[in-house]
Design a protein around this motif. Structure first.
Motif, mmCIF file in Angstrom:
data_model
loop_
_atom_site.group_PDB
_atom_site.id
_atom_site.type_symbol
_atom_site.label_atom_id
_atom_site.label_comp_id
_atom_site.label_asym_id
_atom_site.label_seq_id
_atom_site.Cartn_x
_atom_site.Cartn_y
_atom_site.Cartn_z
ATOM 1 N N GLU A 1 74.911 58.007 93.168
ATOM 2 C CA GLU A 1 75.664 59.014 92.415
ATOM 3 C C GLU A 1 75.348 58.764 90.943
ATOM 4 O O GLU A 1 75.544 57.654 90.444
ATOM 5 N N VAL A 2 74.834 59.778 90.280
ATOM 6 C CA VAL A 2 74.470 59.661 88.867
ATOM 7 C C VAL A 2 75.296 60.673 88.079
ATOM 8 O O VAL A 2 75.293 61.860 88.404
ATOM 9 N N ALA A 3 75.982 60.172 87.070
ATOM 10 C CA ALA A 3 76.808 61.038 86.229
ATOM 11 C C ALA A 3 76.193 61.096 84.835
ATOM 12 O O ALA A 3 75.729 60.083 84.299
ATOM 13 N N PHE A 4 76.208 62.290 84.252
ATOM 14 C CA PHE A 4 75.728 62.491 82.886
ATOM 15 C C PHE A 4 76.872 63.024 82.039
ATOM 16 O O PHE A 4 77.600 63.915 82.463
ATOM 17 N N PHE A 5 76.995 62.492 80.830
ATOM 18 C CA PHE A 5 78.088 62.869 79.942
ATOM 19 C C PHE A 5 77.670 62.612 78.503
ATOM 20 O O PHE A 5 76.744 61.824 78.246
ATOM 21 N N MET B 1 70.756 62.613 96.499
ATOM 22 C CA MET B 1 71.370 62.069 95.315
ATOM 23 C C MET B 1 72.418 63.070 94.823
ATOM 24 O O MET B 1 72.163 64.268 94.793
ATOM 25 N N ARG B 2 73.559 62.532 94.468
ATOM 26 C CA ARG B 2 74.621 63.371 93.919
ATOM 27 C C ARG B 2 74.618 63.208 92.401
ATOM 28 O O ARG B 2 74.682 62.085 91.896
ATOM 29 N N VAL B 3 74.533 64.330 91.694
ATOM 30 C CA VAL B 3 74.520 64.307 90.235
ATOM 31 C C VAL B 3 75.763 65.032 89.727
ATOM 32 O O VAL B 3 76.063 66.149 90.165
ATOM 33 N N ALA C 1 75.749 57.180 84.046
ATOM 34 C CA ALA C 1 76.332 56.133 84.881
ATOM 35 C C ALA C 1 75.722 56.275 86.268
ATOM 36 O O ALA C 1 75.582 57.390 86.773
ATOM 37 N N VAL C 2 75.339 55.165 86.843
ATOM 38 C CA VAL C 2 74.804 55.149 88.200
ATOM 39 C C VAL C 2 75.811 54.401 89.069
ATOM 40 O O VAL C 2 76.142 53.248 88.786
ATOM 41 N N ASN C 3 76.307 55.098 90.064
ATOM 42 C CA ASN C 3 77.322 54.536 90.959
ATOM 43 C C ASN C 3 78.512 53.983 90.167
ATOM 44 O O ASN C 3 79.008 52.893 90.424
ATOM 45 N N GLN C 4 78.913 54.755 89.156
ATOM 46 C CA GLN C 4 80.089 54.514 88.328
ATOM 47 C C GLN C 4 79.958 53.312 87.394
ATOM 48 O O GLN C 4 80.958 52.818 86.878
ATOM 49 N N GLY D 1 76.179 74.803 84.026
ATOM 50 C CA GLY D 1 76.928 75.790 84.796
ATOM 51 C C GLY D 1 77.481 75.279 86.112
ATOM 52 O O GLY D 1 77.923 76.059 86.950
ATOM 53 N N THR D 2 77.447 73.964 86.302
ATOM 54 C CA THR D 2 78.018 73.378 87.514
ATOM 55 C C THR D 2 78.493 71.964 87.207
ATOM 56 O O THR D 2 77.954 71.304 86.311
ATOM 57 N N ALA D 3 79.471 71.511 87.957
ATOM 58 C CA ALA D 3 80.001 70.159 87.758
ATOM 59 C C ALA D 3 79.204 69.124 88.536
ATOM 60 O O ALA D 3 79.168 67.959 88.161
ATOM 61 N N GLU D 4 78.578 69.552 89.625
ATOM 62 C CA GLU D 4 77.806 68.597 90.419
ATOM 63 C C GLU D 4 76.798 69.329 91.281
ATOM 64 O O GLU D 4 76.921 70.529 91.535
ATOM 65 N N GLU D 5 75.798 68.583 91.707
ATOM 66 C CA GLU D 5 74.804 69.131 92.629
ATOM 67 C C GLU D 5 74.182 68.000 93.430
ATOM 68 O O GLU D 5 74.140 66.860 92.986
ATOM 69 N N GLU D 6 73.765 68.342 94.614
ATOM 70 C CA GLU D 6 73.021 67.430 95.479
ATOM 71 C C GLU D 6 71.543 67.735 95.281
ATOM 72 O O GLU D 6 71.129 68.890 95.407
ATOM 73 N N ILE D 7 70.766 66.712 94.961
ATOM 74 C CA ILE D 7 69.348 66.921 94.694
ATOM 75 C C ILE D 7 68.520 65.917 95.473
ATOM 76 O O ILE D 7 69.029 64.905 95.948
ATOM 77 N N ALA D 8 67.242 66.213 95.578
ATOM 78 C CA ALA D 8 66.289 65.301 96.209
ATOM 79 C C ALA D 8 65.070 65.203 95.302
ATOM 80 O O ALA D 8 64.080 65.914 95.488
ATOM 81 N N PRO D 9 65.152 64.354 94.274
ATOM 82 C CA PRO D 9 64.009 64.232 93.373
ATOM 83 C C PRO D 9 62.793 63.639 94.075
ATOM 84 O O PRO D 9 62.932 62.938 95.091
ATOM 85 N N PRO D 10 61.618 63.891 93.551
ATOM 86 C CA PRO D 10 60.405 63.344 94.157
ATOM 87 C C PRO D 10 60.356 61.817 94.014
ATOM 88 O O PRO D 10 61.051 61.240 93.167
#
Length: 83
Positions: A73-77, A1-3, A56-59, A14-23
């Motif tokens: 892709e999940v964006a937080f703002f 998942m791209r956040v 936003a999920v997938n924009q 401290g970062t604009a994005e990260e690749e994660i693998a939530p449980p």
């Protein structure tokens, strides 16, 4: 998942994005926020008040109950005001 993180969330984490693998138990935006808040003190600070964070999920704008999946892709703002 791209956040993706925008505005003050990016500054706090401290970062604009990260690749994660939530449980597997992370199934929606609210669950993702709870899980992310446990990742680090910076994440905890950024998500301390989930009411101040939009997603936003997938924009597409998404509420807390919106499902999330591994390839999303999940964006937080912060809330956006116009005028």
């Amino acid at each position: 998942m791209r956040v993706l993180y925008f505005a003050w969330l990016r500054q706090k984490i401290g970062t604009a994005e990260e690749e994660i693998a939530p449980p597997p138990e992370v199934r929606d935006v609210a669950g993702l926020v709870r899980w992310l808040a446990q990742r680090s003190p910076a994440h905890a600070q950024a998500f301390a008040d989930p009411r101040q964070v939009r997603a936003a999920v997938n924009q597409d704008f998404a509420g807390p109950e919106h499902p999330v999946a591994a390839n999303d892709e999940v964006a937080f703002f912060p809330p956006v005001t116009g005028g």
